[in-house]
Write a protein that holds these residues in place. Structure first.
Motif, short mmCIF file in Angstrom:
data_model
loop_
_atom_site.label_atom_id
_atom_site.label_comp_id
_atom_site.label_asym_id
_atom_site.label_seq_id
_atom_site.Cartn_x
_atom_site.Cartn_y
_atom_site.Cartn_z
N MET A 1 3.48 1.06 -10.19
CA MET A 1 2.39 0.19 -9.82
C MET A 1 2.54 -0.27 -8.37
SD MET A 1 -0.17 -0.80 -11.45
CE MET A 1 -1.26 -2.05 -11.89
N ARG A 2 3.76 -0.63 -7.99
CA ARG A 2 4.01 -1.08 -6.63
C ARG A 2 3.71 0.04 -5.62
NH1 ARG A 2 9.39 -4.15 -5.62
NH2 ARG A 2 8.13 -5.68 -6.68
N THR A 3 4.09 1.27 -5.94
CA THR A 3 3.84 2.40 -5.06
C THR A 3 2.35 2.62 -4.86
OG1 THR A 3 5.89 3.43 -5.80
CG2 THR A 3 4.29 4.86 -4.70
N VAL A 4 1.58 2.55 -5.93
CA VAL A 4 0.13 2.72 -5.83
C VAL A 4 -0.45 1.62 -4.96
CG1 VAL A 4 -2.03 2.64 -7.13
CG2 VAL A 4 -0.08 3.90 -8.04
N TYR A 5 -0.03 0.39 -5.15
CA TYR A 5 -0.49 -0.74 -4.36
C TYR A 5 -0.21 -0.51 -2.87
CZ TYR A 5 -0.90 -5.60 -2.82
OH TYR A 5 -1.25 -6.74 -2.16
N GLU A 6 0.99 -0.07 -2.54
CA GLU A 6 1.34 0.19 -1.14
C GLU A 6 0.52 1.31 -0.55
OE1 GLU A 6 5.57 0.73 -0.73
OE2 GLU A 6 5.99 -1.20 -1.68
N LEU A 7 0.31 2.38 -1.30
CA LEU A 7 -0.49 3.51 -0.81
C LEU A 7 -1.94 3.10 -0.55
CD1 LEU A 7 0.90 6.40 -3.05
CD2 LEU A 7 1.23 6.11 -0.58
N VAL A 8 -2.51 2.36 -1.47
CA VAL A 8 -3.90 1.93 -1.31
C VAL A 8 -4.03 0.95 -0.15
CG1 VAL A 8 -5.78 0.65 -2.41
CG2 VAL A 8 -4.54 2.38 -3.70
N SER A 9 -3.11 -0.01 -0.05
CA SER A 9 -3.22 -1.03 0.99
C SER A 9 -3.01 -0.48 2.39
CB SER A 9 -2.24 -2.17 0.72
OG SER A 9 -0.91 -1.72 0.81
N ARG A 10 -2.31 0.62 2.53
CA ARG A 10 -2.12 1.25 3.85
C ARG A 10 -3.44 1.70 4.46
NH1 ARG A 10 2.72 5.42 2.77
NH2 ARG A 10 4.24 3.87 2.10
N ASN A 11 -4.38 2.06 3.61
CA ASN A 11 -5.65 2.59 4.08
C ASN A 11 -6.70 1.52 4.35
OD1 ASN A 11 -4.74 5.25 3.95
ND2 ASN A 11 -5.14 5.33 1.76
N ILE A 12 -6.38 0.27 4.10
CA ILE A 12 -7.32 -0.83 4.34
C ILE A 12 -6.85 -1.54 5.61
CG2 ILE A 12 -8.32 -2.93 3.43
CD1 ILE A 12 -7.62 -1.86 0.61
N LYS A 13 -7.58 -1.33 6.70
CA LYS A 13 -7.14 -1.85 8.00
C LYS A 13 -6.92 -3.36 7.99
CE LYS A 13 -8.26 -1.99 12.85
NZ LYS A 13 -9.19 -1.76 13.90
N GLY A 14 -7.85 -4.13 7.47
CA GLY A 14 -7.72 -5.58 7.47
C GLY A 14 -6.66 -6.12 6.53
N PHE A 15 -6.09 -5.26 5.70
CA PHE A 15 -5.09 -5.68 4.74
C PHE A 15 -3.69 -5.74 5.35
CE2 PHE A 15 -2.32 -5.35 1.05
CZ PHE A 15 -2.92 -6.27 0.20
N ASP A 16 -3.48 -4.98 6.39
CA ASP A 16 -2.17 -4.91 7.05
C ASP A 16 -1.82 -6.28 7.65
OD1 ASP A 16 0.08 -4.36 8.55
OD2 ASP A 16 -0.86 -2.81 9.77
N PRO A 17 -0.69 -6.87 7.27
CA PRO A 17 -0.32 -8.19 7.79
C PRO A 17 -0.23 -8.24 9.31
CG PRO A 17 1.11 -7.57 5.97
CD PRO A 17 0.27 -6.37 6.29
N LYS A 18 0.20 -7.16 9.95
CA LYS A 18 0.29 -7.15 11.41
C LYS A 18 -1.11 -7.21 12.03
CE LYS A 18 2.22 -5.05 15.44
NZ LYS A 18 3.39 -5.43 16.11
N VAL A 19 -2.06 -6.51 11.42
CA VAL A 19 -3.43 -6.55 11.92
C VAL A 19 -4.00 -7.96 11.78
CG1 VAL A 19 -5.79 -5.71 11.53
CG2 VAL A 19 -3.87 -4.10 11.51
N ARG A 20 -3.78 -8.57 10.61
CA ARG A 20 -4.29 -9.94 10.39
C ARG A 20 -3.63 -10.93 11.35
NH1 ARG A 20 -3.55 -11.31 4.46
NH2 ARG A 20 -1.93 -9.78 4.60
N ALA A 21 -2.34 -10.78 11.60
CA ALA A 21 -1.65 -11.66 12.54
C ALA A 21 -2.22 -11.49 13.94
CB ALA A 21 -0.15 -11.36 12.54
N GLY A 22 -2.45 -10.25 14.34
CA GLY A 22 -3.03 -9.98 15.66
C GLY A 22 -4.40 -10.60 15.81
#
Length: 103
Positions: free
Chosen positions: A1-22
């Motif tokens: 489940m964690r692997t699926v979550y990580e794979l899906v979240s990589r493709n959502i630009k606004g989901f990346d914590p570094k993008v949100r911090a920026g």
């Protein structure tokens, strides 16, 4: 489940914590008239307390380049990168731009 979550979240630009911090840093700087150039996460351990902060490279409205240490939780200035006579923590990132431009 964690692997699926990580794979899906990589493709959502606004989901990346570094993008949100920026985006958060950019909004604060723009509010004060500055522009974000780059940032990175830093960790310090003063007196045994872990404190996370960003080392932020930014440009003032007049085009001057600056580097400041900014607290992650509330964008308080930890170190302005210029002498503020020990009053660094009295400012946040967006107010720092005005202070730097009016020094």
């Amino acid at each position: 489940m964690r692997t699926v979550y990580e794979l899906v979240s990589r493709n959502i630009k606004g989901f990346d914590p570094k993008v949100r911090a920026g985006q958060r840093l950019q909004r604060a700087l723009k509010m004060g008239g500055g522009e974000l150039r780059d940032f990175c996460v830093k960790r310090s351990y003063p007196a045994g307390n872990r404190q996370n902060y960003w080392l932020v490279e930014w440009t003032s409205g007049s085009g001057e380049h600056h580097t400041s240490a900014i607290a992650k939780n509330d964008l308080t200035v930890m170190s302005a990168g210029i002498c503020l006579s020990g009053l660094d923590k009295d400012f946040d990132l967006h107010s720092l731009v005005g202070v730097v431009e009016n020094r």
